[in-house]
Design an enzyme around this catalytic site. Structure first.
Site, PDB file in Angstrom:
ATOM      1  N   GLY A 167     -33.546  18.118  -4.380  1.00 47.03           N
ATOM      2  CA  GLY A 167     -33.989  19.553  -5.220  1.00 47.03           C
ATOM      3  C   GLY A 167     -33.390  21.061  -4.547  1.00 47.03           C
ATOM      4  O   GLY A 167     -33.505  21.984  -5.147  1.00 47.03           O
ATOM      5  N   GLY A 168     -32.784  20.837  -3.339  1.00 45.60           N
ATOM      6  CA  GLY A 168     -32.829  22.281  -2.384  1.00 45.60           C
ATOM      7  C   GLY A 168     -34.200  22.834  -2.059  1.00 45.60           C
ATOM      8  O   GLY A 168     -34.433  23.215  -1.348  1.00 45.60           O
ATOM      9  N   GLU A 203     -30.993  18.534  11.449  1.00 43.06           N
ATOM     10  CA  GLU A 203     -29.775  19.170  12.163  1.00 43.06           C
ATOM     11  C   GLU A 203     -28.978  20.101  12.314  1.00 43.06           C
ATOM     12  O   GLU A 203     -29.303  21.466  11.722  1.00 43.06           O
ATOM     13  CB  GLU A 203     -29.382  18.487  10.736  1.00 43.06           C
ATOM     14  CG  GLU A 203     -29.481  17.269   9.565  1.00 43.06           C
ATOM     15  CD  GLU A 203     -28.996  16.777   8.108  1.00 43.06           C
ATOM     16  OE1 GLU A 203     -28.983  15.555   7.765  1.00 43.06           O
ATOM     17  OE2 GLU A 203     -28.131  18.038   7.512  1.00 43.06           O
ATOM     18  N   LYS A 239     -27.073  22.982  -8.482  1.00 47.31           N
ATOM     19  CA  LYS A 239     -25.375  23.244  -8.739  1.00 47.31           C
ATOM     20  C   LYS A 239     -25.172  24.358 -10.161  1.00 47.31           C
ATOM     21  O   LYS A 239     -26.132  23.465 -11.198  1.00 47.31           O
ATOM     22  CB  LYS A 239     -24.883  22.092  -8.500  1.00 47.31           C
ATOM     23  CG  LYS A 239     -25.303  21.047  -7.662  1.00 47.31           C
ATOM     24  CD  LYS A 239     -24.707  19.869  -7.826  1.00 47.31           C
ATOM     25  CE  LYS A 239     -25.166  18.401  -6.780  1.00 47.31           C
ATOM     26  NZ  LYS A 239     -25.183  17.317  -6.832  1.00 47.31           N
ATOM     27  N   GLU A 291     -27.498  12.960   2.184  1.00 50.31           N
ATOM     28  CA  GLU A 291     -28.166  11.776   1.593  1.00 50.31           C
ATOM     29  C   GLU A 291     -27.090  10.784   0.356  1.00 50.31           C
ATOM     30  O   GLU A 291     -26.063  11.493  -0.032  1.00 50.31           O
ATOM     31  CB  GLU A 291     -28.878  13.132   0.795  1.00 50.31           C
ATOM     32  CG  GLU A 291     -28.516  13.080  -0.156  1.00 50.31           C
ATOM     33  CD  GLU A 291     -30.372  14.417  -0.929  1.00 50.31           C
ATOM     34  OE1 GLU A 291     -30.514  14.108  -0.395  1.00 50.31           O
ATOM     35  OE2 GLU A 291     -29.396  15.593  -1.920  1.00 50.31           O
ATOM     36  N   ASN A 293     -28.003  10.035  -4.030  1.00 52.86           N
ATOM     37  CA  ASN A 293     -29.407   9.853  -4.861  1.00 52.86           C
ATOM     38  C   ASN A 293     -28.713   8.199  -5.277  1.00 52.86           C
ATOM     39  O   ASN A 293     -27.689   7.994  -6.010  1.00 52.86           O
ATOM     40  CB  ASN A 293     -28.410  11.086  -5.907  1.00 52.86           C
ATOM     41  CG  ASN A 293     -28.538  12.361  -5.091  1.00 52.86           C
ATOM     42  OD1 ASN A 293     -30.102  12.460  -4.891  1.00 52.86           O
ATOM     43  ND2 ASN A 293     -27.648  13.255  -4.875  1.00 52.86           N
ATOM     44  N   ARG A 295     -29.272   7.249  -8.412  1.00 49.63           N
ATOM     45  CA  ARG A 295     -30.069   7.286  -9.829  1.00 49.63           C
ATOM     46  C   ARG A 295     -28.583   7.978 -10.735  1.00 49.63           C
ATOM     47  O   ARG A 295     -27.318   8.988  -9.401  1.00 49.63           O
ATOM     48  CB  ARG A 295     -30.468   8.331 -10.596  1.00 49.63           C
ATOM     49  CG  ARG A 295     -30.733   9.273  -9.586  1.00 49.63           C
ATOM     50  CD  ARG A 295     -31.551  11.049 -10.180  1.00 49.63           C
ATOM     51  NE  ARG A 295     -31.800  12.188  -9.102  1.00 49.63           N
ATOM     52  CZ  ARG A 295     -30.800  12.935  -9.214  1.00 49.63           C
ATOM     53  NH1 ARG A 295     -29.790  12.904  -9.966  1.00 49.63           N
ATOM     54  NH2 ARG A 295     -30.897  13.660  -8.456  1.00 49.63           N
ATOM     55  N   VAL A 298     -26.491  14.525 -12.860  1.00 49.27           N
ATOM     56  CA  VAL A 298     -26.241  15.139 -13.731  1.00 49.27           C
ATOM     57  C   VAL A 298     -25.127  15.417 -14.855  1.00 49.27           C
ATOM     58  O   VAL A 298     -24.775  15.413 -15.469  1.00 49.27           O
ATOM     59  CB  VAL A 298     -26.692  17.140 -13.806  1.00 49.27           C
ATOM     60  CG1 VAL A 298     -26.806  17.331 -14.940  1.00 49.27           C
ATOM     61  CG2 VAL A 298     -28.133  16.647 -13.578  1.00 49.27           C
ATOM     62  N   ARG A 341     -22.892  24.009 -16.743  1.00 43.66           N
ATOM     63  CA  ARG A 341     -23.746  23.759 -17.753  1.00 43.66           C
ATOM     64  C   ARG A 341     -24.252  24.649 -17.541  1.00 43.66           C
ATOM     65  O   ARG A 341     -24.622  26.233 -16.922  1.00 43.66           O
ATOM     66  CB  ARG A 341     -25.266  23.066 -15.691  1.00 43.66           C
ATOM     67  CG  ARG A 341     -24.636  22.218 -15.246  1.00 43.66           C
ATOM     68  CD  ARG A 341     -25.795  22.319 -14.343  1.00 43.66           C
ATOM     69  NE  ARG A 341     -25.616  20.636 -13.174  1.00 43.66           N
ATOM     70  CZ  ARG A 341     -26.199  20.349 -12.305  1.00 43.66           C
ATOM     71  NH1 ARG A 341     -27.543  20.028 -12.214  1.00 43.66           N
ATOM     72  NH2 ARG A 341     -25.970  19.058 -11.524  1.00 43.66           N
TER      73      ARG A 341
END
Length: 457
Positions: A167-168, A203, A239, A291, A293, A295, A298, A341
């Protein structure tokens, strides 16, 4: 071994809970909504076959209470638990508790969640699978001295990231050694506060990069991809607008990126739906693993629109032990889809949260338009959770037409009773950089004041 799901417990809220209920119903499954006391009048509660209150309004005492959620699912006679996104969806302890209770967890195994949930371990898995990674530490940097040594090797600027993050949060950028010394302590505290673990990895910072992610489906042995999504329009690493396919990739890069996501999923024996995220440098055509995710995302609807595959329905099927129903050759990319969104926030007041009661609601419709939402007239948006109200999604045969269709859809979208981010989206759709597909992860924040100034009521 295949298992039957007759009743699925939906351990979430809002539009994703509605989405899961619809998919389960199409598969002939009964649904139980596990919700907080604040959501007993929600649209999902009205749609589910049964409703169980798992706790009071605060998420920590309801949606995030593992024991309460598992007990509620067990007590309701459910066969499976679908976590949706957010809350406990990527919590390996929750997945294990569901399995230990004799229920099916609709998602990957606790092992896969653990491997991919720890960003340092995920990076190591990606490297082993031959997936390109951003130059950086091989795992968690043990202390500041180790971080400084690694930074000298990979070159500044560098990015510190929480190993257990998402989530940043827990992310800091340092331009030189002095700044790294200052940011290391801050990032460690942020990571510990947000995730209960202060471990960091480091990184090289890739400036002006695109954020591109690949949707995968996997059955534990074989994986396929559903192509990619562009997710670079972000504010504070959250996002706001996504589109599929990415306007920045050519066919050769798309093929390489998507196949690398499949390789990673297969290398860890992944089962379920998942998303592999990348940074893409359009100047060099290089892409790097960020990464995975574990799941449903959104922004999954835009992938559904361009491929015709129901991702949530597939998540339920795969959870029963069914093998993949599709071969890669059957997955065809058609047209362009865009998602906006709509949040309960006021973009002209620094995105101040704007909960309230929906006094009037008009949803857009027509060819190529889809709205995923949990709103209805008279619904009171609670102040306790994420501000997402709806996802307006459009499809058309080409990107310019999809942009115009989204403008038309947003013009039709009307929510009275609270402020939303709709005006920001309309202004963004007319932005020259967006229309040209020439943007990056820092573009929206760099141009936000200009775009917001173009908002008209």
């Amino acid at each position: 071994m295949q298992q039957r799901i007759r009743k699925v417990f939906v351990a979430n809220r809002g539009e994703i809970a509605v989405r899961i209920i619809r998919a389960a119903r199409e598969l002939g499954m009964q649904t139980v909504l596990g919700c907080s006391a604040a959501d007993v009048d929600s649209l999902a509660a009205r749609m589910a076959d049964e409703v169980v209150t798992v706790g009071p309004a605060p998420a920590a005492k309801s949606y995030l209470d593992i024991a309460a959620v598992v007990a509620a699912a067990k007590g309701a006679g459910a066969d499976a638990v679908h976590p949706g996104y957010g809350f406990l969806s990527e919590n390996a302890g929750f997945a294990q508790a569901v399995v230990d209770a004799g229920l099916i967890f609709v998602g990957p195994s606790p092992r896969a969640i653990t491997l991919m949930g720890d960003k340092a371990q995920a990076r190591a898995c990606a490297m082993k699978a031959g997936v390109p990674t951003v130059p950086g530490s091989e795992g968690v940097v043990e202390n500041l001295a180790a971080a400084l040594v690694t930074a000298d090797l990979v070159g500044y600027p560098v990015m510190l990231k929480a190993a257990a993050g998402g989530g940043g949060r827990g992310i800091r950028v340092a331009a030189d050694a002095k700044e790294l010394e200052a940011q290391y302590a801050i990032a460690t505290r942020e990571a510990h506060s947000a995730f209960g673990y202060g471990g960091l990895y480091l990184e090289r910072f890739v400036g002006l990069a695109r954020h591109v992610e690949v949707q995968i489906l996997a059955d534990g042995e074989r994986a396929i991809h559903l192509f990619e999504r562009e997710c670079s329009l972000q504010r504070r690493r959250q996002k706001l607008v996504e589109e599929a396919p990415s306007p920045s990739l050519d066919g050769a890069v798309r093929q390489k990126m998507c196949l690398s996501a499949v390789a990673l999923a297969e290398s860890v024996g992944y089962r379920g739906v998942g998303t592999v995220e990348y940074l893409y440098d359009p100047k060099t055509s290089e892409f790097f693993f960020i990464e995975m995710n574990t799941r449903v995302q959104v922004e999954h609807p835009i992938t559904e629109m361009v491929t015709g595959i129901d991702i949530v329905r597939e998540s339920l099927r795969l959870a029963t032990g069914e093998p993949l129903q599709h071969n890669q050759a059957e997955i065809v990319l058609r047209g362009t889809a865009i998602e906006c969104r709509i949040n309960a926030e006021d973009p002209q007041k620094n995105f101040m949260p704007a909960p309230g009661t929906i006094s009037e609601l008009r949803l857009p419709a027509g060819p190529g338009v889809r709205v995923d939402t949990h709103l209805y007239e008279g619904y009171s948006v609670p102040p306790y959770y994420d501000s997402l109200l709806a996802k307006v999604v459009v499809w058309d045969c080409a990107r310019p037409e999809a942009i115009e269709r989204m403008k038309r859809a947003l013009d039709e979208f009307d929510v009275e009773g609270l402020k939303t981010t709709k005006p920001l989206h309309l202004a963004l759709l007319d932005d020259d950089g967006f229309r040209a597909g020439d943007y990056h992860t820092g573009y929206l924040e760099a141009n936000l004041s200009r775009i917001v100034s173009g908002i008209t009521d």
